[in-house]
Design a protein around this motif. Structure first.
Motif, mmCIF file in Angstrom:
data_model
loop_
_atom_site.group_PDB
_atom_site.id
_atom_site.type_symbol
_atom_site.label_atom_id
_atom_site.label_comp_id
_atom_site.label_asym_id
_atom_site.label_seq_id
_atom_site.Cartn_x
_atom_site.Cartn_y
_atom_site.Cartn_z
ATOM 1 N N ALA A 274 0.816 -1.213 0.000
ATOM 2 C CA ALA A 274 0.000 0.000 0.000
ATOM 3 C C ALA A 274 0.854 1.269 0.000
ATOM 4 C CB ALA A 274 -0.939 -0.004 1.208
ATOM 5 N N ILE A 275 1.948 1.287 0.763
ATOM 6 C CA ILE A 275 2.796 2.478 0.842
ATOM 7 C C ILE A 275 3.483 2.740 -0.501
ATOM 8 C CG2 ILE A 275 4.760 3.538 2.010
ATOM 9 C CD1 ILE A 275 2.285 3.301 3.733
ATOM 10 N N TYR A 276 3.949 1.679 -1.147
ATOM 11 C CA TYR A 276 4.586 1.793 -2.467
ATOM 12 C C TYR A 276 3.603 2.377 -3.479
ATOM 13 C CZ TYR A 276 6.531 -0.009 -6.910
ATOM 14 O OH TYR A 276 6.993 -0.138 -8.193
ATOM 15 N N TYR A 277 2.370 1.873 -3.478
ATOM 16 C CA TYR A 277 1.356 2.402 -4.393
ATOM 17 C C TYR A 277 1.032 3.861 -4.051
ATOM 18 C CZ TYR A 277 -3.042 3.042 -6.870
ATOM 19 O OH TYR A 277 -4.024 3.540 -7.687
ATOM 20 N N LEU A 278 0.877 4.155 -2.763
ATOM 21 C CA LEU A 278 0.547 5.509 -2.329
ATOM 22 C C LEU A 278 1.624 6.500 -2.762
ATOM 23 C CD1 LEU A 278 -1.269 7.422 -0.602
ATOM 24 C CD2 LEU A 278 0.231 6.869 1.322
ATOM 25 N N ALA A 279 2.898 6.100 -2.666
ATOM 26 C CA ALA A 279 3.991 6.993 -3.042
ATOM 27 C C ALA A 279 3.880 7.401 -4.514
ATOM 28 C CB ALA A 279 5.326 6.308 -2.775
ATOM 29 N N TRP A 280 3.702 6.434 -5.395
ATOM 30 C CA TRP A 280 3.567 6.748 -6.813
ATOM 31 C C TRP A 280 2.297 7.540 -7.088
ATOM 32 C CZ3 TRP A 280 6.810 6.826 -10.692
ATOM 33 C CH2 TRP A 280 7.997 6.082 -10.606
ATOM 34 N N PHE A 281 1.228 7.190 -6.384
ATOM 35 C CA PHE A 281 -0.039 7.892 -6.573
ATOM 36 C C PHE A 281 0.101 9.374 -6.226
ATOM 37 C CE2 PHE A 281 -3.891 9.529 -4.490
ATOM 38 C CZ PHE A 281 -4.758 9.510 -5.576
ATOM 39 N N LEU A 282 0.744 9.679 -5.104
ATOM 40 C CA LEU A 282 0.877 11.074 -4.673
ATOM 41 C C LEU A 282 1.767 11.873 -5.614
ATOM 42 C CD1 LEU A 282 1.153 10.657 -0.794
ATOM 43 C CD2 LEU A 282 -0.771 11.574 -2.102
ATOM 44 N N VAL A 283 2.816 11.245 -6.129
ATOM 45 C CA VAL A 283 3.686 11.944 -7.076
ATOM 46 C C VAL A 283 2.935 12.255 -8.373
ATOM 47 C CG1 VAL A 283 5.735 11.707 -8.525
ATOM 48 C CG2 VAL A 283 5.827 11.057 -6.116
ATOM 49 N N LEU A 284 2.241 11.258 -8.917
ATOM 50 C CA LEU A 284 1.472 11.486 -10.146
ATOM 51 C C LEU A 284 0.331 12.475 -9.915
ATOM 52 C CD1 LEU A 284 1.228 7.873 -11.612
ATOM 53 C CD2 LEU A 284 2.689 9.738 -12.392
ATOM 54 N N ASN A 285 -0.277 12.404 -8.740
ATOM 55 C CA ASN A 285 -1.420 13.245 -8.436
ATOM 56 C C ASN A 285 -1.045 14.721 -8.350
ATOM 57 O OD1 ASN A 285 -4.252 13.408 -7.662
ATOM 58 N ND2 ASN A 285 -3.520 13.993 -5.649
ATOM 59 N N ALA A 286 0.219 15.002 -8.048
ATOM 60 C CA ALA A 286 0.662 16.387 -7.922
ATOM 61 C C ALA A 286 0.785 17.081 -9.274
ATOM 62 C CB ALA A 286 2.007 16.435 -7.193
ATOM 63 N N VAL A 287 0.899 16.311 -10.353
ATOM 64 C CA VAL A 287 1.193 16.908 -11.666
ATOM 65 C C VAL A 287 0.020 17.696 -12.246
ATOM 66 C CG1 VAL A 287 1.861 16.424 -14.046
ATOM 67 C CG2 VAL A 287 2.974 15.202 -12.156
ATOM 68 N N PRO A 288 -1.171 17.099 -12.444
ATOM 69 C CA PRO A 288 -2.231 17.840 -13.144
ATOM 70 C C PRO A 288 -2.709 19.081 -12.414
ATOM 71 C CG PRO A 288 -3.066 15.747 -12.292
ATOM 72 C CD PRO A 288 -1.595 15.708 -12.140
#
Length: 282
Positions: free
Chosen positions: A174-188
């Motif tokens: 879950a933490i690994y997925y959350l890390a990538w999610f938060l990074v991608l989520n910051a872009v748009p």
């Protein structure tokens, strides 16, 4: 209550309180778009070590990450629009409370999943409370747009909850997925902020960065408390306790923001939380 249950319960209540404070800071922000964009930058930076220390996700995980970025961007923009158009004591409980209700209705009509008696009663109470929040108030300002955006934000919450749960399972961490999610989520959201604020981006960022950092840390704390509670006790009662955030949000709006109809909306928020607890228990 034994200490084995007491500590997770207190942690989940703390998670709910921190989430409501994060909502309060968003409502108070002078530029809500920039505030949320900066929050996402801080959250992404906090997660960079996790990304650097792990390999790239597989395609099965990327599908959920990309879908989650689209859904969460829609959530962010509709949440901002709701906070800009309505009181926190109105839109925050509706945003938080409508997601489980909409998920339950969708499961009933589209997936054919039956409702237990507790589910049915909880869904009825939640639906009635949400309708009551939107009921015309004497002397109140028009709130159709605020409620519409709040309901869309709630629907996006239901969607990204299902999507991200599936993505975390596919990732196996879950933490690994959350890390990538938060990074991608910051872009748009930051691209939109740059396009709309243009030359004012830096000056606005300087004014809001300190509070945005605080809000991002609160968000991380809320998530950490929730993870601890869910890992130490039964999921259903812990998830139900987190729904108390709607009550904390209504209380903060009345006490800190001095919003009108405070007592009425606090009572409605308590009814809404009770219905959500029944939904979780069912």
């Amino acid at each position: 209550m034994s200490s084995a249950i007491l500590l997770p319960a207190l942690a989940m209540i703390a998670s709910a309180m921190l989430h409501s404070v994060m909502g309060l800071l968003t409502k108070q922000a002078g530029d809500k778009l920039m505030f949320r964009a900066l929050m996402q930058i801080v959250a992404a930076v906090l997660m960079l070590p996790v990304i650097v220390m792990n390999p790239l996700p597989e395609w099965e995980v990327w599908r959920f990450l990309m879908m989650g970025a689209v859904i969460h961007f829609t959530f962010q923009m509709t949440m901002i629009a709701a906070f800009e158009r309505g009181d926190m004591s109105l839109v925050y409980p509706v945003m938080r409370g409508s997601a489980p209700a909409l998920a339950g209705i969708a499961a009933l009509f589209f997936l054919g999943e039956p409702l237990s008696p507790a589910d049915g009663i909880g869904l009825a109470i939640v639906s009635a409370a949400v309708i009551a929040f939107g009921w015309p108030e004497k002397g109140g300002a028009p709130k159709a747009a605020a409620l519409a955006f709040a309901l869309i934000a709630g629907a996006m919450t239901a969607l990204y909850s299902v999507n991200d749960a599936s993505g975390a399972r596919a990732a196996g961490n879950a933490i690994y997925y959350l890390a990538w999610f938060l990074v991608l989520n910051a872009v748009p959201i930051n691209l939109v902020a740059l396009a709309r604020r243009k030359g004012r981006w830096i000056s606005v960022a300087r004014r809001q960065m300190r509070v945005a950092v605080i809000a991002a840390v609160l968000g991380a704390g809320s998530y950490a408390f929730a993870l601890y509670a869910l890992s130490e006790a039964a999921v259903a009662p812990m998830a139900a306790l987190r729904e108390t955030s709607v009550v904390f949000g209504a209380i903060l709006a009345a006490l800190v923001l001095k919003e009108p109809f405070g007592a009425r909306r606090i009572i409605l928020a308590i009814c809404l939380a009770f219905g959500l607890v029944l939904l979780q228990a069912g």
